[in-house]
Design an enzyme around this catalytic site. Structure first.
Site, short mmCIF file in Angstrom:
data_model
loop_
_atom_site.label_atom_id
_atom_site.label_comp_id
_atom_site.label_asym_id
_atom_site.label_seq_id
_atom_site.Cartn_x
_atom_site.Cartn_y
_atom_site.Cartn_z
N ASP A 1 -5.90 -4.52 -6.04
CA ASP A 1 -5.34 -3.02 -5.41
C ASP A 1 -3.99 -2.45 -5.81
O ASP A 1 -3.82 -1.43 -5.90
CB ASP A 1 -5.71 -2.81 -4.06
CG ASP A 1 -7.04 -3.71 -3.40
OD1 ASP A 1 -7.18 -4.79 -4.10
OD2 ASP A 1 -7.77 -3.27 -2.57
N ASP B 1 0.77 -1.20 -0.18
CA ASP B 1 -0.12 -0.01 -0.21
C ASP B 1 0.74 1.31 0.21
O ASP B 1 0.26 2.44 0.21
CB ASP B 1 -0.88 0.10 1.20
CG ASP B 1 -2.04 -0.99 1.15
OD1 ASP B 1 -2.66 -1.15 0.06
OD2 ASP B 1 -2.42 -1.84 2.13
#
Length: 406
Positions: free
Chosen positions: A183, A121
């Site tokens: 993602d 992330d």
């Protein structure tokens, strides 16, 4: 029967807006609304001792009126979105006080460039904050943070598999030797940027390899995506495609497909390889074909409780932003179709059905974070707001005859 189903959905608090968006979207008015809500959030974050710049707005539950904030740590994947919202608001308003707040919140994330990678992330965390900050200020310190963080993200790349390990923490508990989630496609943008802005050229190769392997292994024949691809670390082969946040392994989780649309649009931008442009259209078309009338998806396209299922405004915001960019890379007929779809999405999000209005300081209502985990269901979530204001700014630039990117 339909009245009963819709009535139940209303009782549960889910948005049941199935009408086609009407009216003309006033982009400046929508951005003015975002600016007002941003000021409301800043006022809410102030205490007698000032603002704690390490606490980032994350969500507002359906029955709440105020932001739940979380500490900016390596585990808090959403910590970069609020600084990003502030940078976008500054870009629109040119308000120096907003810039000062953006700088202070952004600086709280510098530690990420100096610590080992927790997971994939880092792009969300650093490129949404420092990336937008550098784009608007050209602060050389911001550039160095991005370059250092890109190097850190690349440490998760497994050359045998050809992708970045998304969740090291899930390797043993779930027996996912090398897992890659959809993602992760969004975090490639930081690698591309770093490679062409003084970073290691190898970062470009990592991003391309990841995009290629994901394109080969993480999509079904109809171009819907698996949330998670699990690979063998010895052979590099795909073991299985599964879900983590979708309804089931075989379903199209709305936000996962949104990440794919956005991600492959970026990969085409950075490589100009037509295979990515073609693929971006394929993953987009299957998404558009299955949307409800108002162009805001149900959280999972295959949830059997539809239409008595929650919508996901965050997925709509991500896709609207992506399609505005994608439209600029295509001939007028095709490009216009994608742009028009994006405008329809934003028109719905601009309505009372989806805007928080006076009820909350967020921009949008009706997003879904993690349905299987019973987390952030039908909530205002900060990344929905981030991609919403990004999409509005992109549309404003297009209307003014500028490039879609700032």
């Amino acid at each position: 029967m339909k009245k009963i189903v819709v009535g139940l959905a209303v009782m549960l608090g889910f948005c049941t807006c199935a009408h086609r968006p009407s009216g003309t979207l006033d982009v400046n008015k929508a951005l003015d609304y975002c600016a007002e809500q941003t000021q409301r959030t800043l006022a809410e974050l102030k205490t007698d001792s000032g603002i704690d710049y390490t606490m980032m707005p994350r969500n507002i539950m359906a029955d709440e009126q105020h932001w739940n904030c979380r500490k900016a740590t390596k585990e808090e994947w959403c910590a970069g979105f609020w600084p990003g919202v502030l940078w976008y608001d500054y870009e629109y308003t040119k308000d120096k006080k907003i810039r000062e707040e953006a700088e202070k919140f952004t600086n709280s994330l510098e530690f990420l460039s100096k610590t080992p990678a927790f997971d994939h992330d880092l792009g969300f965390l650093v490129f949404c904050s420092y990336g937008n900050g550098y784009r608007l200020t050209k602060n050389p310190a911001y550039k160095q943070v991005i370059l250092d963080t890109a190097d850190t993200l690349a440490t998760l790349f497994n050359p045998t598999v050809g992708t970045i390990l998304s969740w090291p923490r899930e390797v043993k508990p779930r027996n996912w030797p090398h897992n890659t989630i959809m993602d992760n496609m969004i975090n490639l943008e930081m690698l591309f940027w770093a490679a062409k802005n003084g970073g290691n050229p190898y970062l470009y190769d990592v991003a391309v390899a990841h995009a290629d392997k994901t394109m080969k292994c993480q999509f079904r024949p109809d171009y819907t995506s698996y949330h998670v691809a699990v690979y063998d670390t010895i052979t590099g082969n795909l073991i299985k495609g599964v879900t983590h946040q979708g309804y089931a392994d075989s379903t199209m989780w709305a936000r996962g497909q949104a990440w794919a649309i956005y991600g492959y649009t970026v990969v085409y931008r950075e490589t100009k390889d037509p295979k990515y442009l073609d693929f971006a259209q394929k993953v987009t078309d299957v998404y558009l074909e299955r949307l409800p009338e108002d162009k805001v998806p149900y959280w999972d396209f295959d949830d059997p409780s539809i239409p008595n299922a929650p919508r996901d405004a965050s997925a709509a915001s991500v896709v609207a932003s992506a399609l505005l960019e994608l439209s600029t890379y295509l001939p007028n007929g095709t490009g216009k179709r994608y742009k028009d779809a994006a405008v329809e999405m934003l028109t719905s999000l601009d309505s009372d059905s989806y805007q928080s209005g006076k009820s909350k300081p967020s921009f949008l209502l009706h997003s879904v974070g993690h349905w299987p985990n019973h987390s952030e269901i039908d909530a205002s979530i900060i990344y929905a707001d981030y991609y919403y204001i990004e999409a509005l700014l992109r549309l404003k630039r297009l209307q003014e005859g500028q490039g879609v990117l700032g």
